[in-house]
Structures are given as structure tokens and as C-alpha cells.
Design a protein around this motif. Structure first.
Motif, mmCIF file in Angstrom:
data_model
loop_
_atom_site.group_PDB
_atom_site.id
_atom_site.type_symbol
_atom_site.label_atom_id
_atom_site.label_comp_id
_atom_site.label_asym_id
_atom_site.label_seq_id
_atom_site.Cartn_x
_atom_site.Cartn_y
_atom_site.Cartn_z
ATOM 1 N N ILE A 233 -12.833 -54.996 10.187
ATOM 2 C CA ILE A 233 -13.181 -54.860 11.605
ATOM 3 C C ILE A 233 -12.476 -53.598 12.108
ATOM 4 C CG2 ILE A 233 -13.117 -55.903 13.897
ATOM 5 C CD1 ILE A 233 -12.982 -58.635 12.571
ATOM 6 N N PRO A 234 -13.176 -52.502 12.288
ATOM 7 C CA PRO A 234 -12.548 -51.215 12.591
ATOM 8 C C PRO A 234 -11.665 -51.189 13.825
ATOM 9 C CG PRO A 234 -14.816 -50.885 11.898
ATOM 10 C CD PRO A 234 -14.631 -52.369 12.056
ATOM 11 N N SER A 235 -11.913 -52.053 14.776
ATOM 12 C CA SER A 235 -11.148 -52.021 16.028
ATOM 13 C C SER A 235 -9.810 -52.750 15.941
ATOM 14 C CB SER A 235 -11.973 -52.638 17.155
ATOM 15 O OG SER A 235 -12.269 -54.004 16.872
ATOM 16 N N VAL A 236 -9.562 -53.468 14.854
ATOM 17 C CA VAL A 236 -8.341 -54.268 14.741
ATOM 18 C C VAL A 236 -7.125 -53.370 14.500
ATOM 19 C CG1 VAL A 236 -7.115 -55.927 13.273
ATOM 20 C CG2 VAL A 236 -9.460 -56.381 13.982
ATOM 21 N N THR A 237 -6.046 -53.659 15.203
ATOM 22 C CA THR A 237 -4.753 -53.035 14.935
ATOM 23 C C THR A 237 -3.708 -54.143 14.809
ATOM 24 O OG1 THR A 237 -4.285 -52.784 17.300
ATOM 25 C CG2 THR A 237 -5.309 -50.909 16.168
ATOM 26 N N LEU A 238 -2.557 -53.788 14.258
ATOM 27 C CA LEU A 238 -1.493 -54.780 14.113
ATOM 28 C C LEU A 238 -0.822 -55.025 15.468
ATOM 29 C CD1 LEU A 238 0.364 -53.783 10.822
ATOM 30 C CD2 LEU A 238 -1.056 -55.806 11.224
ATOM 31 N N PRO A 239 -0.825 -56.243 15.951
ATOM 32 C CA PRO A 239 -0.028 -56.548 17.145
ATOM 33 C C PRO A 239 1.436 -56.692 16.759
ATOM 34 C CG PRO A 239 -1.147 -58.527 16.377
ATOM 35 C CD PRO A 239 -1.569 -57.416 15.456
ATOM 36 N N TYR A 240 2.305 -56.589 17.756
ATOM 37 C CA TYR A 240 3.727 -56.799 17.473
ATOM 38 C C TYR A 240 4.239 -58.007 18.248
ATOM 39 C CZ TYR A 240 4.642 -54.222 21.893
ATOM 40 O OH TYR A 240 4.659 -53.807 23.205
ATOM 41 N N TRP A 241 5.253 -58.628 17.689
ATOM 42 C CA TRP A 241 5.897 -59.799 18.289
ATOM 43 C C TRP A 241 7.260 -59.387 18.830
ATOM 44 C CZ3 TRP A 241 8.737 -63.844 14.815
ATOM 45 C CH2 TRP A 241 9.381 -64.803 15.629
ATOM 46 N N ASP A 242 7.383 -59.341 20.138
ATOM 47 C CA ASP A 242 8.678 -59.061 20.772
ATOM 48 C C ASP A 242 9.443 -60.372 20.860
ATOM 49 O OD1 ASP A 242 10.860 -58.534 22.348
ATOM 50 O OD2 ASP A 242 9.744 -57.524 23.942
ATOM 51 N N TRP A 243 10.228 -60.620 19.811
ATOM 52 C CA TRP A 243 10.967 -61.889 19.731
ATOM 53 C C TRP A 243 12.151 -61.948 20.694
ATOM 54 C CZ3 TRP A 243 14.640 -58.748 18.066
ATOM 55 C CH2 TRP A 243 14.351 -57.800 17.052
ATOM 56 N N SER A 244 12.464 -60.852 21.382
ATOM 57 C CA SER A 244 13.498 -60.917 22.413
ATOM 58 C C SER A 244 12.961 -61.545 23.693
ATOM 59 C CB SER A 244 14.049 -59.520 22.716
ATOM 60 O OG SER A 244 13.111 -58.719 23.405
ATOM 61 N N THR A 245 11.633 -61.609 23.825
ATOM 62 C CA THR A 245 10.980 -62.212 24.995
ATOM 63 C C THR A 245 10.302 -63.532 24.638
ATOM 64 O OG1 THR A 245 10.590 -60.043 25.994
ATOM 65 C CG2 THR A 245 9.225 -61.865 26.768
ATOM 66 N N ASP A 246 9.500 -63.524 23.573
ATOM 67 C CA ASP A 246 8.808 -64.738 23.114
ATOM 68 C C ASP A 246 9.708 -65.434 22.100
ATOM 69 O OD1 ASP A 246 6.445 -64.324 24.647
ATOM 70 O OD2 ASP A 246 5.918 -62.723 23.251
ATOM 71 N N ARG A 247 10.594 -66.280 22.606
ATOM 72 C CA ARG A 247 11.760 -66.721 21.854
ATOM 73 C C ARG A 247 11.716 -68.177 21.377
ATOM 74 N NH1 ARG A 247 16.038 -63.955 22.078
ATOM 75 N NH2 ARG A 247 17.433 -65.766 22.127
ATOM 76 N N THR A 248 10.646 -68.884 21.648
ATOM 77 C CA THR A 248 10.629 -70.314 21.339
ATOM 78 C C THR A 248 9.415 -70.688 20.504
ATOM 79 O OG1 THR A 248 9.307 -71.050 23.228
ATOM 80 C CG2 THR A 248 11.676 -70.700 23.596
#
Length: 273
Positions: free
Chosen positions: A78-93
Motif C-alpha cells: 500500500i504505497p501510502s503507508v508509513t511507519l507510525p511511532y509510539w510516544d510511550w512517554s504519553t501513551d503509557r498504559t
């Protein structure tokens, strides 16, 4: 130009397309090649011997290239897909949207760590663990089971403030930004997250858990943030150094990629913030 986004901002369509692309790379057999490569390097990288992907200055450019190759595999689907990132300092649970059943799925069950829900649950029929650390064919997690909380923003800021990229002896005992980010000493960022997720993420075969890519996409972003804050701080070592990859030496398993080639992420992608 591809833009890597915070996973918390993804639309339902973006989540679905990311999952569909990952599952297709898995079906085609290429996914397990990435797992195998990572496991071979983490098992082979040692403090006293040759080290490329871990415990060494090239930890960051090596993983930048590794993620870029995986992202390109997704884009073939799927050409439009990019890797998302997980900001574990905010999304912590364990209740964060990252772990919802419409995205990466949730925690493992208590008796064996098996992930029971979501697209990467073995019971869904699409995700069998083929590069195994034991004989179990299912994805395992134990969120929070390492006994330590995820790193905070204050932890990140403390690491980003370090001006020197790396220093002798260029291994897990070094003082410098790279080693503090990798997590072998100090506040421990990268390694602590692997342990917090647990299960396969706490092993050399950690890419078996798709959260690996979101975690390392954030590590890559933090390197980019550090580069912006310290433009006069170079990659070190710049000259040939025993057992590690200097600025202009090639990084295995690639025959034509050096850390210098990976310093500027903007030739490949940008981040949303």
C-alpha cells in the motif's frame, strides 16, 4: 515525502491500511526475514567483539536503515503507508489506543502471555510465530510486567540534553547520548520499553511483535530531535575504530550503507511534529 505520524493521531483508515500491509508482508514471507536478521544481530553483538546493530554507535543508523527497508516493504503493498511511532512517554498504559483490538491488540493472558485479541492474535489465523525463541507459535506480551514504568518526558529531556553522541569504549558501558537512549545505563529509554511490553519484545526476536516498529520509529524520532538540538555534535567515531562502525564504514548486512548515509532522515521521510 512520506510523513511518519504519532499512532494516536491515525485515522481508522490509516490503522487498517497499516495492519493490512503488515499482514501481507507476513503472508509473503518477507516479515520473518526481518525477525531473523534482528535476532542474528542482537545475539552476535557483544561488548568485547564486533558489534553493529546494538551496544555500539551504529545502533541508531543501523535501525534507521532497518526500519526504512521494512517501511518500503509495506509501501510495496500500500504505497501510502508509513511507519507510525509510539510516544510511550504519553501513551503509557495498557489502556492506550495503541493496544485496541482494531490496531495492535491487547495484553497477553496471564498464564502464558498469549495475545488473544486483535489482528496479530494467533487465533485470528494470520499471525504465527515462525522465528521462535521457544516452541510456542503465538505472539506473547506481558504489558507492565517488567516491574518498571515506561520512561517519562523528563527522562527523554535528560537524554536529549547530552551533547556527545558516543564515547569510548563504544559499548554498553559508554557515556553518551547513544548509550543513554539505547538504555544500557542512565535513565534507560529504549531497553526499558522492550522489557515493559514483555513477551517477544523482551527477546532478540522482538520484531515478532509489530509494536517493535512503532517503538523504534519513536527512537528514530528522538535521534532526529537530538540532531536538531545539537547540530555541531557529530556521529562518533568518525575514523576507523576496532570492532565498531565508524562514520564511513559499511554496516552489515548491507554492502553499501554507512552511518553517514543515514544521518539525514529528511531524504526519506519526515515526522508530523
Amino acid at each position: 515525502m512520506a510523513v511518519r505520524k504519532n499512532q494516536s493521531t491515525l485515522t481508522s483508515t490509516e490503522k487498517r491500511e497499516f495492519i493490512d500491509a503488515v499482514l501481507e508482508v507476513k503472508r509473503g514471507g518477507r516479515y520473518d526475514d526481518f525477525v531473523r536478521t534482528h535476532n542474528e544481530f542482537i545475539m552476535g553483538d557483544t561488548d568485547q567483539g564486533e558489534r553493529v546493530g546494538h551496544r555500539s554507535p551504529s545502533f541508531l543508523p543501523w535501525h534507521r536503515k532497518f526500519l526504512l527497508e521494512f517501511e518500503q516493504e509495506l509501501q510495496r503493498i500500500i504505497p501510502s503507508v508509513t511507519l507510525p511511532y509510539w510516544d510511550w512517554s504519553t501513551d503509557r498504559t495498557a489502556g492506550s489506543s495503541l493496544w485496541a483490538t482494531d490496531f495492535l491488540g491487547g495484553d497477553g493472558r496471564s498464564r502464558d502471555g498469549q495475545v488473544m485479541a486483535g489482528p496479530f492474535a494467533n487465533l485470528a489465523g494470520n499471525w504465527s510465530i515462525d522465528i521462535q525463541v521457544d516452541t510456542r507459535p503465538f505472539l506473547r506480551r506481558a504489558l507492565g510486567g517488567g516491574g518498571r514504568a515506561l520512561p517519562t518526558r523528563a527522562d527523554i529531556e535528560a537524554v536529549l540534553a547530552v551533547e556527545t553522541y558516543d564515547a569510548p569504549p563504544w559499548n554498553s558501558t559508554s557515556r553518551g547520548f547513544r548509550n543513554l537512549l539505547e538504555g544500557w545505563r542512565g535513565v534507560n529509554l529504549h531497553n526499558r520499553v522492550h522489557v515493559w511490553v514483555g513477551g517477544h519484545m523482551a527477546t532478540g526476536a522482538s520484531p515478532n511483535d509489530p509494536v517493535f516498529w512503532l517503538h523504534h520509529a519513536f527512537i528514530d524520532k528522538l535521534w532526529a530531535d537530538w540532531q536538531t538540538r545539537h547540530p555541531a555534535s557529530p556521529y562518533l567515531p568518525e575514523t576507523p575504530t576496532e570492532n565498531v562502525v565508524d562514520l564511513d564504514s559499511t554496516m552489515r548486512p548491507w554492502n553499501d550503507v554507512t552511518p553517514r548515509d543515514m544521518l539525514d532522515h529528511t531524504q526519506f521521510y519526515t515526522f508530523d511534529t
